[in-house]
Design an enzyme around this catalytic site. Structure first.
Site, PDB file in Angstrom:
ATOM      1  N   GLY A 153       1.963  11.839  35.349  1.00  0.00           N
ATOM      2  CA  GLY A 153       3.294  12.400  35.563  1.00  0.00           C
ATOM      3  C   GLY A 153       3.256  13.851  36.023  1.00  0.00           C
TER       4      GLY A 153
ATOM      5  N   ASP B 286     -10.424  24.859  41.443  1.00  0.00           N
ATOM      6  CA  ASP B 286     -11.409  23.910  40.914  1.00  0.00           C
ATOM      7  C   ASP B 286     -12.670  24.665  40.496  1.00  0.00           C
ATOM      8  OD1 ASP B 286     -12.295  20.860  40.899  1.00  0.00           O
ATOM      9  OD2 ASP B 286     -13.980  22.039  41.652  1.00  0.00           O
TER      10      ASP B 286
ATOM     11  N   HIS C 292     -17.827  15.447  34.764  1.00  0.00           N
ATOM     12  CA  HIS C 292     -18.387  15.912  36.043  1.00  0.00           C
ATOM     13  C   HIS C 292     -19.190  14.832  36.771  1.00  0.00           C
ATOM     14  CE1 HIS C 292     -19.645  19.876  38.166  1.00  0.00           C
ATOM     15  NE2 HIS C 292     -19.679  18.885  39.022  1.00  0.00           N
TER      16      HIS C 292
ATOM     17  N   TYR D  34     -20.850  26.044  37.644  1.00  0.00           N
ATOM     18  CA  TYR D  34     -20.688  26.986  38.767  1.00  0.00           C
ATOM     19  C   TYR D  34     -20.879  28.428  38.290  1.00  0.00           C
ATOM     20  CZ  TYR D  34     -18.299  22.898  40.849  1.00  0.00           C
ATOM     21  OH  TYR D  34     -17.964  21.648  41.299  1.00  0.00           O
TER      22      TYR D  34
ATOM     23  N   GLY E 171      -6.502  22.713  46.909  1.00  0.00           N
ATOM     24  CA  GLY E 171      -6.999  23.613  45.870  1.00  0.00           C
ATOM     25  C   GLY E 171      -8.145  24.434  46.431  1.00  0.00           C
ATOM     26  N   LEU E 172      -8.530  25.440  45.666  1.00  0.00           N
ATOM     27  CA  LEU E 172      -9.649  26.286  46.084  1.00  0.00           C
ATOM     28  C   LEU E 172     -10.908  25.841  45.355  1.00  0.00           C
ATOM     29  CD1 LEU E 172     -10.441  28.928  47.678  1.00  0.00           C
ATOM     30  CD2 LEU E 172     -10.218  30.109  45.483  1.00  0.00           C
ATOM     31  N   GLY E 173     -11.916  25.414  46.092  1.00  0.00           N
ATOM     32  CA  GLY E 173     -13.219  25.092  45.500  1.00  0.00           C
ATOM     33  C   GLY E 173     -13.951  26.381  45.177  1.00  0.00           C
TER      34      GLY E 173
ATOM     35  N   LYS F 142     -14.677  21.036  34.318  1.00  0.00           N
ATOM     36  CA  LYS F 142     -15.399  19.759  34.145  1.00  0.00           C
ATOM     37  C   LYS F 142     -16.350  19.787  32.954  1.00  0.00           C
ATOM     38  CE  LYS F 142     -15.158  19.581  39.172  1.00  0.00           C
ATOM     39  NZ  LYS F 142     -15.452  20.903  39.759  1.00  0.00           N
TER      40      LYS F 142
ATOM     41  N   LYS G 103       2.209  17.098  38.412  1.00  0.00           N
ATOM     42  CA  LYS G 103       2.066  17.312  39.857  1.00  0.00           C
ATOM     43  C   LYS G 103       0.798  18.115  40.145  1.00  0.00           C
ATOM     44  CE  LYS G 103       6.847  17.405  41.595  1.00  0.00           C
ATOM     45  NZ  LYS G 103       7.046  16.034  41.597  1.00  0.00           N
ATOM     46  N   MET G 104       0.079  17.693  41.161  1.00  0.00           N
ATOM     47  CA  MET G 104      -1.186  18.358  41.526  1.00  0.00           C
ATOM     48  C   MET G 104      -1.061  18.880  42.953  1.00  0.00           C
ATOM     49  SD  MET G 104      -4.908  16.521  41.461  1.00  0.00           S
ATOM     50  CE  MET G 104      -6.442  17.432  41.518  1.00  0.00           C
ATOM     51  N   PRO G 105      -1.253  20.180  43.169  1.00  0.00           N
ATOM     52  CA  PRO G 105      -1.200  20.689  44.549  1.00  0.00           C
ATOM     53  C   PRO G 105      -2.274  20.014  45.408  1.00  0.00           C
ATOM     54  CG  PRO G 105      -1.137  22.504  42.977  1.00  0.00           C
ATOM     55  CD  PRO G 105      -1.496  21.265  42.203  1.00  0.00           C
TER      56      PRO G 105
HETATM   57  N1  LIG Z   1     -17.464  17.217  41.412  1.00  0.00           N
HETATM   58  C1  LIG Z   1     -18.564  17.511  42.061  1.00  0.00           C
HETATM   59  O1  LIG Z   1     -19.647  16.978  41.790  1.00  0.00           O
HETATM   60  C2  LIG Z   1     -18.511  18.508  43.178  1.00  0.00           C
HETATM   61  C3  LIG Z   1     -19.569  18.611  44.093  1.00  0.00           C
HETATM   62  C4  LIG Z   1     -19.474  19.522  45.134  1.00  0.00           C
HETATM   63  C5  LIG Z   1     -18.340  20.312  45.251  1.00  0.00           C
HETATM   64  N2  LIG Z   1     -17.320  20.228  44.335  1.00  0.00           N
HETATM   65  C6  LIG Z   1     -16.107  21.066  44.424  1.00  0.00           C
HETATM   66  O2  LIG Z   1     -15.602  20.952  45.756  1.00  0.00           O
HETATM   67  C7  LIG Z   1     -15.518  22.253  46.341  1.00  0.00           C
HETATM   68  C8  LIG Z   1     -15.706  22.170  47.848  1.00  0.00           C
HETATM   69  O3  LIG Z   1     -16.952  21.615  48.204  1.00  0.00           O
HETATM   70  P1  LIG Z   1     -18.185  22.487  48.729  1.00  0.00           P
HETATM   71  O4  LIG Z   1     -18.133  23.848  48.181  1.00  0.00           O
HETATM   72  O5  LIG Z   1     -19.391  21.660  48.460  1.00  0.00           O
HETATM   73  O6  LIG Z   1     -18.047  22.527  50.306  1.00  0.00           O
HETATM   74  P2  LIG Z   1     -16.918  22.671  51.412  1.00  0.00           P
HETATM   75  O7  LIG Z   1     -15.648  23.132  50.827  1.00  0.00           O
HETATM   76  O8  LIG Z   1     -16.962  21.433  52.220  1.00  0.00           O
HETATM   77  O9  LIG Z   1     -17.552  23.809  52.313  1.00  0.00           O
HETATM   78  C9  LIG Z   1     -17.700  25.118  51.867  1.00  0.00           C
HETATM   79  C10 LIG Z   1     -18.506  25.896  52.892  1.00  0.00           C
HETATM   80  O10 LIG Z   1     -17.801  25.973  54.133  1.00  0.00           O
HETATM   81  C11 LIG Z   1     -17.522  27.333  54.463  1.00  0.00           C
HETATM   82  N3  LIG Z   1     -16.133  27.369  54.938  1.00  0.00           N
HETATM   83  C12 LIG Z   1     -14.996  27.233  54.193  1.00  0.00           C
HETATM   84  N4  LIG Z   1     -13.920  27.249  54.975  1.00  0.00           N
HETATM   85  C13 LIG Z   1     -14.346  27.397  56.243  1.00  0.00           C
HETATM   86  C14 LIG Z   1     -13.678  27.479  57.506  1.00  0.00           C
HETATM   87  N5  LIG Z   1     -12.358  27.422  57.583  1.00  0.00           N
HETATM   88  N6  LIG Z   1     -14.443  27.637  58.619  1.00  0.00           N
HETATM   89  C15 LIG Z   1     -15.793  27.712  58.519  1.00  0.00           C
HETATM   90  N7  LIG Z   1     -16.486  27.634  57.352  1.00  0.00           N
HETATM   91  C16 LIG Z   1     -15.762  27.482  56.235  1.00  0.00           C
HETATM   92  C17 LIG Z   1     -17.730  28.125  53.175  1.00  0.00           C
HETATM   93  O11 LIG Z   1     -18.216  29.422  53.422  1.00  0.00           O
HETATM   94  P3  LIG Z   1     -17.381  30.766  53.081  1.00  0.00           P
HETATM   95  O12 LIG Z   1     -17.142  30.791  51.592  1.00  0.00           O
HETATM   96  O13 LIG Z   1     -18.287  31.841  53.537  1.00  0.00           O
HETATM   97  O14 LIG Z   1     -16.111  30.683  53.863  1.00  0.00           O
HETATM   98  C18 LIG Z   1     -18.797  27.294  52.465  1.00  0.00           C
HETATM   99  O15 LIG Z   1     -20.085  27.617  52.955  1.00  0.00           O
HETATM  100  C19 LIG Z   1     -16.612  23.025  45.605  1.00  0.00           C
HETATM  101  O16 LIG Z   1     -16.533  24.399  45.800  1.00  0.00           O
HETATM  102  C20 LIG Z   1     -16.375  22.560  44.195  1.00  0.00           C
HETATM  103  O17 LIG Z   1     -15.254  23.227  43.635  1.00  0.00           O
HETATM  104  C21 LIG Z   1     -17.391  19.311  43.322  1.00  0.00           C
END
Ligand SMILES: NC(=O)c1ccc[n+]([C@@H]2O[C@H](COP(=O)([O-])OP(=O)(O)OC[C@H]3O[C@@H](n4cnc5c(N)ncnc54)[C@H](OP(=O)(O)O)[C@@H]3O)[C@@H](O)[C@H]2O)c1
Length: 323
Positions: free
Chosen positions: A12, A46, A113, A51, A19-21, A80, A14-16
Site C-alpha cells: 500500500g 538505496d 540482500h 556499501y 531512486g539514487l543508487g 538491506k 508508494k515508492m518513487p
Molecule cells: N541488490 C544488489 O545486489 C545490488 C547490486 C548492484 C547494485 N545495486 C544498487 O543499484 C544501484 C545502481 O547500480 P550500479 O551502481 O551497479 O550501476 P549503474 O547505476 O548501472 O551505473 C553506475 C555507474 O554509471 C555511471 N553513471 C551514472 N549515471 C551516468 C550517466 N548519466 N552517464 C554516464 N555515466 C553515468 C556512474 O558514475 P558516476 O557516479 O561517476 O556518475 C557509475 O560508474 C547501486 O548503486 C546500488 O544501490 C544493488
C-alpha cells in the site's frame, strides 16, 4: 525540481520510480551527492551496510530533516540485510544497526540482500576460510528469515519488506510461507540482462521489480580490475541502437536506457555521485520512446550479467547462489 513518479507497492506504500543508487559511493562523495540529489528532487535512496556509507547518508538525511526542508514521510529509504546476517535471529538487530547509522526510526523498505547466507565473524563481518573464500552458512533458510522480516513491519521498523537477487523458485518458496508477500525483488535489469520470465512472474504476483545496475554498472570495471577479476564488461552507452535513439530525442544514452526500463513499470536506482549525471538520470520524463524504439531496445537482450557477485569469492559454493 525534476518530476518523479510513484508505483504503489503491495503493502500500500508508494515508492518513487527513480531512486539514487549508492554502491561504490564512498563517504567522501556520498554526503554531497545526497544533498544534490535531494535538491534535484530525488526522494528515494538505496543503500546497504556492505556499501559502507550508511553513516554518511544518515548525516545528510539528518541535516535535511532537521532543517525542515524535507519531511520523513516524503523520503523513501531502502537498506538491506547483508549476506553475513541473512538468518532469522540476526534480522532485527541488523536493521537496528542500519537505522542507528542512518539516524532514522524506520526504513521504507528492508530487503534480504541475497538468498545466500555466509558465516559471520564475531563483529558481524563475513567469515573467509584460509583460501580467502566465503564460508557458506547452510543452517539458515530463506523462509525462516522471511518470517523474521515480516515482524519488522508489525514492530514499525520497516514500512515494507522485500528481497533482492531472488529467482522465481526462491520467491515461490517465500510466497508459500509469507503472510506479507515481498513488496519488491531488486534484481539486475538493463537492456543486456532483461530477465523477462522473472520480471513477468513478479508482475503476476504483484511484486514490483527494482532494476539495479540499470546503466550496466560501469564503475564495476574499475572495482573488478583492482580485485584482479579480468572480466570484460559491456558499455551500454556505446550500443549503436541506444546512441541512435538518444540522438533522435536529444537525450543521453543513459536517459534512453533508463526511460526504457521505467516505461515497463520498473523502478530504477541508477548510481551517480556526479551532480550533472545524477540530475540527468532523474530527468527522463520529458521525452517519449516510440513503440518501434521500445521494441528495438527489447531485442538487445544478451542475458549478460554484469554483477555476478564474483567479488564475493566462494559465493558459488552456496546452493542458493543461482547466477
Ligand atoms: N541488490 C544488489 O545486489 C545490488 C547490486 C548492484 C547494485 N545495486 C544498487 O543499484 C544501484 C545502481 O547500480 P550500479 O551502481 O551497479 O550501476 P549503474 O547505476 O548501472 O551505473 C553506475 C555507474 O554509471 C555511471 N553513471 C551514472 N549515471 C551516468 C550517466 N548519466 N552517464 C554516464 N555515466 C553515468 C556512474 O558514475 P558516476 O557516479 O561517476 O556518475 C557509475 O560508474 C547501486 O548503486 C546500488 O544501490 C544493488
Amino acid at each position: 525540481m525534476a518530476s518523479n513518479q510513484f508505483l504503489t507497492l503491495n503493502s500500500g506504500h508508494k515508492m518513487p520510480i527513480i531512486g539514487l543508487g549508492t554502491w561504490q559511493a564512498p563517504d567522501s562523495e556520498v554526503e554531497a551527492a545526497i544533498d544534490v540529489a535531494l535538491e534535484a528532487g530525488y526522494r528515494h535512496i538505496d543503500t546497504a551496510p556492505v556499501y559502507l556509507n550508511e553513516k554518511a547518508i544518515g548525516r545528510a538525511l539528518k541535516r535535511w530533516l532537521d532543517s525542515g526542508k524535507v519531511k520523513r514521510e516524503e523520503l523513501f529509504i531502502v537498506t538491506k540485510l547483508p549476506t553475513a546476517a541473512n538468518r532469522a535471529r540476526d534480522v532485527e538487530s541488523t536493521l537496528k544497526k542500519s537505522l542507528a547509522d542512518l539516524q532514522l526510526d524506520y526504513v521504507d523498505i528492508y530487503l534480504i540482500h541475497s538468498p545466500v547466507t555466509a558465516e559471520a565473524n564475531e563483529d558481524g563481518s563475513l567469515k573467509f576460510d584460509a583460501d580467502g573464500l566465503m564460508v557458506p552458512d547452510l543452517s539458515a533458510d530463506i523462509t525462516t528469515t522471511w518470517t523474521a522480516m515480516e515482524k519488522l513491519v508489525s514492530s514499525g521498523l520497516a514500512k515494507s519488506v522485500g528481497v533482492s537477487n531472488f529467482d522465481q523458485e526462491q520467491l515461490e518458496r517465500v510466497l508459500k510461507v509469507a503472510k506479507i508477500p515481498p513488496a519488491t525483488n531488486q534484481i539486475e535489469h538493463h537492456v543486456y540482462l532483461q530477465q523477462r520470465d522473472l520480471v513477468n512472474f513478479c508482475k503476476a504476483k504483484g511484486i514490483v521489480i527494482t532494476a539495479y545496475s540499470p546503466l550496466g554498472s560501469k564503475g564495476l570495471i574499475k572495482v573488478n580490475a583492482s580485485a584482479g577479476i579480468n572480466r570484460k564488461l559491456p558499455d551500454l552507452f556505446d550500443i549503436p541502437e541506444v546512441k541512435e535513439i538518444a540522438a533522435a530525442h536529444g537525450k543521453s544514452p543513459a536517459q534512453v536506457l533508463l526511460r526504457w526500463i521505467v516505461d515497463n513499470g520498473i523502478v530504477i536506482i541508477p548510481k551517480s555521485t556526479n551532480p550533472e549525471r545524477l540530475k540527468q538520470n532523474l530527468n527522463v520524463f520529458d521525452f517519449k520512446l516510440t513503440p518501434e524504439e521500445i521494441a528495438k531496445l527489447s531485442t538487445l537482450d544478451q542475458n549478460f550479467r554484469v554483477c555476478d557477485w564474483s567479488l564475493l569469492r566462494g559465493v558459488q559454493r552456496h546452493p542458493e547462489y543461482r547466477f
